[in-house]
Write an enzyme that holds these catalytic residues in place. Structure first.
Site, PDB file in Angstrom:
ATOM      1  N   HIS A 130       0.782  -1.278  -0.051  1.00 39.38           N
ATOM      2  CA  HIS A 130      -0.036  -0.033  -0.019  1.00 39.38           C
ATOM      3  C   HIS A 130       0.906   1.290   0.020  1.00 39.38           C
ATOM      4  O   HIS A 130       1.169   1.811   1.207  1.00 39.38           O
ATOM      5  CB  HIS A 130      -0.853  -0.257   1.232  1.00 39.38           C
ATOM      6  CG  HIS A 130      -2.105   0.993   1.368  1.00 39.38           C
ATOM      7  ND1 HIS A 130      -3.297   0.720   1.579  1.00 39.38           N
ATOM      8  CD2 HIS A 130      -1.719   2.438   1.179  1.00 39.38           C
ATOM      9  CE1 HIS A 130      -4.129   2.074   1.463  1.00 39.38           C
ATOM     10  NE2 HIS A 130      -3.329   2.975   1.426  1.00 39.38           N
ATOM     11  N   HIS A 168       0.913   4.920  -2.399  1.00 40.14           N
ATOM     12  CA  HIS A 168       0.409   5.798  -3.671  1.00 40.14           C
ATOM     13  C   HIS A 168       1.500   6.423  -4.321  1.00 40.14           C
ATOM     14  O   HIS A 168       2.444   6.853  -3.401  1.00 40.14           O
ATOM     15  CB  HIS A 168      -0.602   6.947  -3.133  1.00 40.14           C
ATOM     16  CG  HIS A 168      -1.668   6.539  -2.286  1.00 40.14           C
ATOM     17  ND1 HIS A 168      -2.958   6.272  -2.908  1.00 40.14           N
ATOM     18  CD2 HIS A 168      -1.841   6.075  -0.906  1.00 40.14           C
ATOM     19  CE1 HIS A 168      -3.781   5.938  -1.931  1.00 40.14           C
ATOM     20  NE2 HIS A 168      -3.249   5.587  -0.971  1.00 40.14           N
ATOM     21  N   GLU A 224     -10.501   4.241   7.834  1.00 41.43           N
ATOM     22  CA  GLU A 224      -9.499   5.168   8.172  1.00 41.43           C
ATOM     23  C   GLU A 224      -9.806   6.421   8.866  1.00 41.43           C
ATOM     24  O   GLU A 224      -9.715   6.633   9.776  1.00 41.43           O
ATOM     25  CB  GLU A 224      -8.610   5.359   6.846  1.00 41.43           C
ATOM     26  CG  GLU A 224      -7.395   6.503   7.001  1.00 41.43           C
ATOM     27  CD  GLU A 224      -6.846   6.773   5.656  1.00 41.43           C
ATOM     28  OE1 GLU A 224      -7.634   6.815   4.544  1.00 41.43           O
ATOM     29  OE2 GLU A 224      -5.657   7.098   5.620  1.00 41.43           O
ATOM     30  N   ASP A 257       2.003   3.936   2.803  1.00 45.46           N
ATOM     31  CA  ASP A 257       0.952   4.889   2.350  1.00 45.46           C
ATOM     32  C   ASP A 257       1.305   6.243   1.566  1.00 45.46           C
ATOM     33  O   ASP A 257       1.356   5.808   0.293  1.00 45.46           O
ATOM     34  CB  ASP A 257       0.118   5.304   3.512  1.00 45.46           C
ATOM     35  CG  ASP A 257      -1.399   5.541   3.193  1.00 45.46           C
ATOM     36  OD1 ASP A 257      -1.786   5.418   1.999  1.00 45.46           O
ATOM     37  OD2 ASP A 257      -2.004   6.228   4.000  1.00 45.46           O
TER      38      ASP A 257
HETATM   39  N1  LIG Z   1      -4.182   7.561   3.221  1.00 47.83           N
HETATM   40  C1  LIG Z   1      -5.187   7.821   2.267  1.00 47.83           C
HETATM   41  N2  LIG Z   1      -6.313   7.784   2.200  1.00 47.83           N
HETATM   42  C2  LIG Z   1      -7.269   7.984   1.554  1.00 47.83           C
HETATM   43  N3  LIG Z   1      -6.778   8.421   0.131  1.00 47.83           N
HETATM   44  C3  LIG Z   1      -5.351   8.574  -0.115  1.00 47.83           C
HETATM   45  N4  LIG Z   1      -4.793   9.087  -1.237  1.00 47.83           N
HETATM   46  C4  LIG Z   1      -3.601   9.137  -0.814  1.00 47.83           C
HETATM   47  N5  LIG Z   1      -3.322   8.719   0.317  1.00 47.83           N
HETATM   48  C5  LIG Z   1      -4.683   8.436   1.043  1.00 47.83           C
HETATM   49 ZN   LIG Z   2      -3.700   4.887   1.133  1.00 50.75          ZN
END
Ligand SMILES: Nc1ncnc2[nH]cnc12
Ligand SMILES: [Zn+2]
Length: 322
Positions: free
Chosen positions: A11, A13, A192, A270
């Site tokens: 995970h 991005h 989250e 993340d």
């Molecule tokens: N932690 C996250 N939660 C939701 N969308 C995201 N886009 C990038 N990081 C994110």
């Molecule tokens: Zn994320």
């Protein structure tokens, strides 16, 4: 110390991994004023909504196929340098469209970055196409259709990220149906920013094999049992959760409780520089702050490989490398 351990990340991005120094250079190259989002070598945001705005602004300075090749190669080189054998990158072809590059060139640049990194270190990587919730269900369906039709062997999963407080999961179920029918692995951000109900929604409407974060499932112990019984794997990003205030401190973070309840847990970063972390740091948290032994951490890495969106032959090779 976890530097000797093999690592896997499910995970991250891609744009969220952009090193501030690279973003500054990119902004200068394109004459973009990024001073509100990047100050003294750090990204500037103060809550989840402003984090998403900062993220979108930072993404705007990555504009060409080569920009994306460089960004991808840079991140995978960093991962390979800490003995990471496998990485799944969350990517947004929509973003490629928005900046005028086009989805195909965006993905081609990323694939070139993967190729370059793999040639140097052998690191294996796959792409998870994501829809962004705050751009609405139509845009998320577009992302799913793109992923389904791409027929790109490196695109193996579909995700939903963005503003979790916008709409309900059921509004986005059609996009996941398209991705499922195309044989893509399914994961979704839930639990989250929103509470346990969002994780239950995700299980009901999407039936994903993994959930991004999912940590607020801890608010409902019946739901925790359901996750354990289903074998749904959580992509847990402790540093991100603390930075965003999902939990006030590591002592109240539920990683250990979820693991002890039998839920499959894995560790990721993340959007590492946004949250002042890295995959290396997250593994260090697992050992130092959460007190997991090397064997327990290896077991989480094994869980990650078992849950990875790869073909069975690649999974076998990764398990052997671990
Ligand atoms: N932690 C996250 N939660 C939701 N969308 C995201 N886009 C990038 N990081 C994110
Ligand atoms: Zn994320």
């Amino acid at each position: 110390m976890t530097s000797h351990l093999k690592k896997v990340e499910l995970h991250c991005h891609l744009e969220g991994a952009a090193p501030p120094a690279l973003t500054a250079a990119q902004a200068q190259k394109y004459g973009v004023d990024i001073s509100a989002e990047l100050r003294d070598g750090a990204y500037v945001w103060h809550d989840f909504a402003s984090f998403l705005e900062c993220y979108d602004k930072v993404s705007e300075v990555y504009r060409t196929e080569e920009d994306y090749a460089l960004l991808t190669e840079t991140y995978l080189d960093e991962l390979a340098g800490i003995h990471t054998i496998y990485s799944e990158l969350i990517v947004s072809p929509d973003h490629g469209k928005r900046i005028g590059l086009g989805a195909d060139a965006y993905i081609a640049g990323i694939c070139e970055g993967i190729r370059r990194a793999r040639e140097k270190s052998g690191i294996e990587a796959r792409l998870i196409v994501t829809g962004e919730r705050h751009f609405g269900p139509e845009s998320v369906i577009g992302a799913a259709e793109y992923a389904a039709k791409a027929a790109n062997p490196l695109i193996t999963g579909f995700n939903l990220a963005g503003e979790e407080r916008m709409g309900r999961v059921a509004d986005y179920a059609r996009a996941f149906d398209i991705a499922r029918d195309a044989g893509l692995g399914l994961t979704i951000h839930a639990g989250e920013v929103c509470g346990a109900f969002s994780v239950a929604d995700a299980l009901d409407a999407v039936r994903p094999s993994r959930i991004g974060h999912g940590v607020r499932a801890i608010e409902d112990l019946d739901l925790v049992k359901r996750l354990a019984d289903l074998g749904t794997v959580l992509e847990i990003c402790p540093g991100s959760n603390i930075a965003l205030g999902v939990f006030p401190d590591f002592a109240s973070h539920p990683l250990r409780r979820l693991k002890e309840a039998g839920v499959g847990v894995t560790i990721s970063s993340d959007d590492p520089p946004f949250f002042h972390t890295s995959l290396k740091q997250e593994y260090e948290f697992a050992a130092g702050v959460f007190g997991f032994s090397d064997a327990e951490i290896d077991a989480m890495t094994r869980t990650a490989i078992e849950a990875a969106f790869v073909d069975e032959q690649t999974r076998k090779v990764l398990l052997a490398r671990l």
